[in-house]
Scaffold this active site. Structure first.
Site, PDB file in Angstrom:
ATOM      1  N   ASP A  66     -12.120 -26.896   2.270  1.00  0.00           N
ATOM      2  CA  ASP A  66     -11.357 -26.577   3.520  1.00  0.00           C
ATOM      3  C   ASP A  66     -11.816 -27.645   4.548  1.00  0.00           C
ATOM      4  O   ASP A  66     -12.743 -28.456   4.361  1.00  0.00           O
ATOM      5  CB  ASP A  66     -11.459 -25.278   3.900  1.00  0.00           C
ATOM      6  CG  ASP A  66     -12.863 -24.589   3.748  1.00  0.00           C
ATOM      7  OD1 ASP A  66     -13.845 -25.662   4.043  1.00  0.00           O
ATOM      8  OD2 ASP A  66     -13.101 -23.568   3.796  1.00  0.00           O
ATOM      9  N   ASN A 133     -15.505 -10.813   7.076  1.00  0.00           N
ATOM     10  CA  ASN A 133     -14.434 -10.093   6.613  1.00  0.00           C
ATOM     11  C   ASN A 133     -13.948 -10.179   5.181  1.00  0.00           C
ATOM     12  O   ASN A 133     -12.720  -9.731   5.129  1.00  0.00           O
ATOM     13  CB  ASN A 133     -13.347 -10.335   7.494  1.00  0.00           C
ATOM     14  CG  ASN A 133     -12.774 -11.820   7.419  1.00  0.00           C
ATOM     15  OD1 ASN A 133     -13.200 -12.565   6.654  1.00  0.00           O
ATOM     16  ND2 ASN A 133     -11.967 -12.064   8.331  1.00  0.00           N
ATOM     17  N   HIS A 135     -13.433 -13.138   3.719  1.00  0.00           N
ATOM     18  CA  HIS A 135     -12.614 -14.366   3.166  1.00  0.00           C
ATOM     19  C   HIS A 135     -13.375 -14.942   2.553  1.00  0.00           C
ATOM     20  O   HIS A 135     -14.562 -15.246   2.354  1.00  0.00           O
ATOM     21  CB  HIS A 135     -12.118 -15.235   4.820  1.00  0.00           C
ATOM     22  CG  HIS A 135     -13.185 -15.729   5.458  1.00  0.00           C
ATOM     23  ND1 HIS A 135     -13.415 -15.438   6.638  1.00  0.00           N
ATOM     24  CD2 HIS A 135     -14.168 -16.571   5.118  1.00  0.00           C
ATOM     25  CE1 HIS A 135     -14.154 -16.371   7.051  1.00  0.00           C
ATOM     26  NE2 HIS A 135     -14.662 -16.999   5.968  1.00  0.00           N
ATOM     27  N   GLU A 140      -7.835 -15.720   4.684  1.00  0.00           N
ATOM     28  CA  GLU A 140      -8.420 -14.415   5.387  1.00  0.00           C
ATOM     29  C   GLU A 140      -7.638 -12.943   4.935  1.00  0.00           C
ATOM     30  O   GLU A 140      -6.820 -13.307   3.872  1.00  0.00           O
ATOM     31  CB  GLU A 140      -7.677 -14.675   6.749  1.00  0.00           C
ATOM     32  CG  GLU A 140      -8.277 -15.681   7.706  1.00  0.00           C
ATOM     33  CD  GLU A 140      -9.750 -15.366   8.257  1.00  0.00           C
ATOM     34  OE1 GLU A 140     -10.604 -14.539   7.660  1.00  0.00           O
ATOM     35  OE2 GLU A 140     -10.238 -16.108   9.067  1.00  0.00           O
TER      36      GLU A 140
HETATM   37  C1  F6R Z   1     -16.465 -22.861   5.263  1.00  0.00           C
HETATM   38  C2  F6R Z   1     -15.978 -21.795   4.476  1.00  0.00           C
HETATM   39  C3  F6R Z   1     -16.093 -20.384   4.905  1.00  0.00           C
HETATM   40  C4  F6R Z   1     -17.421 -19.972   4.711  1.00  0.00           C
HETATM   41  C5  F6R Z   1     -17.620 -18.400   5.109  1.00  0.00           C
HETATM   42  C6  F6R Z   1     -19.049 -18.072   5.404  1.00  0.00           C
HETATM   43  O1  F6R Z   1     -16.228 -23.943   4.683  1.00  0.00           O
HETATM   44  O2  F6R Z   1     -15.171 -22.055   3.664  1.00  0.00           O
HETATM   45  O3  F6R Z   1     -15.148 -19.528   4.058  1.00  0.00           O
HETATM   46  O4  F6R Z   1     -18.115 -20.283   3.551  1.00  0.00           O
HETATM   47  O5  F6R Z   1     -17.003 -18.314   6.532  1.00  0.00           O
HETATM   48  O6  F6R Z   1     -19.791 -18.712   6.334  1.00  0.00           O
HETATM   49  P1  F6R Z   1     -21.465 -18.795   6.308  1.00  0.00           P
HETATM   50  O7  F6R Z   1     -21.867 -19.570   5.191  1.00  0.00           O
HETATM   51  O8  F6R Z   1     -21.626 -19.692   7.600  1.00  0.00           O
HETATM   52  O9  F6R Z   1     -21.699 -17.268   6.535  1.00  0.00           O
END
Ligand code: F6R
Length: 245
Positions: A66, A133, A135, A140
């Protein structure tokens, strides 16, 4: 889906890294797709350390799942993260580096460009983190399980997490992301979801013990044989662990 319980962030990073290293060492043309944020920082440290000690990645393709919409060199972009945590720290670069362009003015064209790359470079492994949440990528809650690469709007919970992770003000925080959909995520030969910390415990419980529903995006992984989930003690603290032993 296989669930692996580990002690803490360090062990989660080691186990996750072992899976990546094995692919780099055994495949002729390995293709690794990473995530960014707090979860994989430990993995990147181990990878950089090994490269300094002689691990050869010159035959490896590295890509990401992403990218935030915003200027390419903003503090929060996946591009900035990948350079700060890997590419700027090593002398020999991977064979290919693929990144999504979140500064593009033509979203549709960028999606098509990246989808072509995904077709050409079958991923051996897709690393994922879990949002508070539920995701994965930027899929999401509410995203249909048949999503394909798209421009996602962040929920407030995700915006708050991004502010914290990159220490930025609300006004400077991105609200949209180009992301692989569930369809492309699950096309990787192996999908590895890493989860650490108390702040993820509720998401982990919803993911593993709740319904399989778009309301909890990660629950899509429960029926997938090619998926490994690595969870540390704090993140697993609300689980009825016996169920998975
Ligand atoms: C970021 C991504 C997000 C993160 C998720 C967890 O490239 O794809 O889905 O993996 O938000 O974020 P952290 O690791 O910062 O808790």
């Amino acid at each position: 889906m296989k669930v692996l319980f580990v002690k803490d962030y360090a062990e989660m990073s080691e186990k996750g890294y072992e899976l990546i290293k094995e692919i780099i060492e055994t495949k002729e043309e390995p293709v690794i797709s990473m995530t960014t944020g707090g979860t994989p920082r430990g993995i990147f440290k181990l990878l950089v350390e090994d490269i300094h000690n002689g691990l050869d990645i010159s035959h490896t393709t590295i890509m990401n799942l992403d990218e935030y919409i915003g200027p390419r060199d903003a503090a929060y972009t996946v591009r900035t993260f990948m350079y700060q945590n890997l590419y700027d720290l090593i002398n020999v670069q991977p064979h290919n580096i693929f990144l999504i362009d979140g500064a593009t003015e033509d979203i549709e064209n960028e999606i098509n460009r990246y989808k072509e790359i995904l077709q050409l470079y079958a991923r051996d492994i897709q690393i994922l983190g879990l949002g508070t949440n539920g995701h994965i990528g930027a899929n999401e809650p509410g995203t249909p399980f048949d999503s394909t690469m798209f421009l996602a709007e962040h929920t407030e919970a995700t915006i708050q997490s991004t502010m914290k992770e990159y220490n930025i003000e609300r006004n400077d925080t991105p609200t949209q992301m180009l992301t692989l959909g569930f369809t492309e995520i699950l096309e990787a030969k192996k999908v590895v979801l890493l989860v650490s910390g108390k702040h993820k415990a509720k998401a982990v419980r919803d993911f593993l013990e709740g319904d399989i529903t778009p309301a909890c995006p990660a629950s899509v992984l429960r029926n997938c044989e090619n998926t490994i989930v690595i969870i540390d003690e704090e993140a697993a603290s609300l689980l009825d662990k016996a169920k998975y032993l």
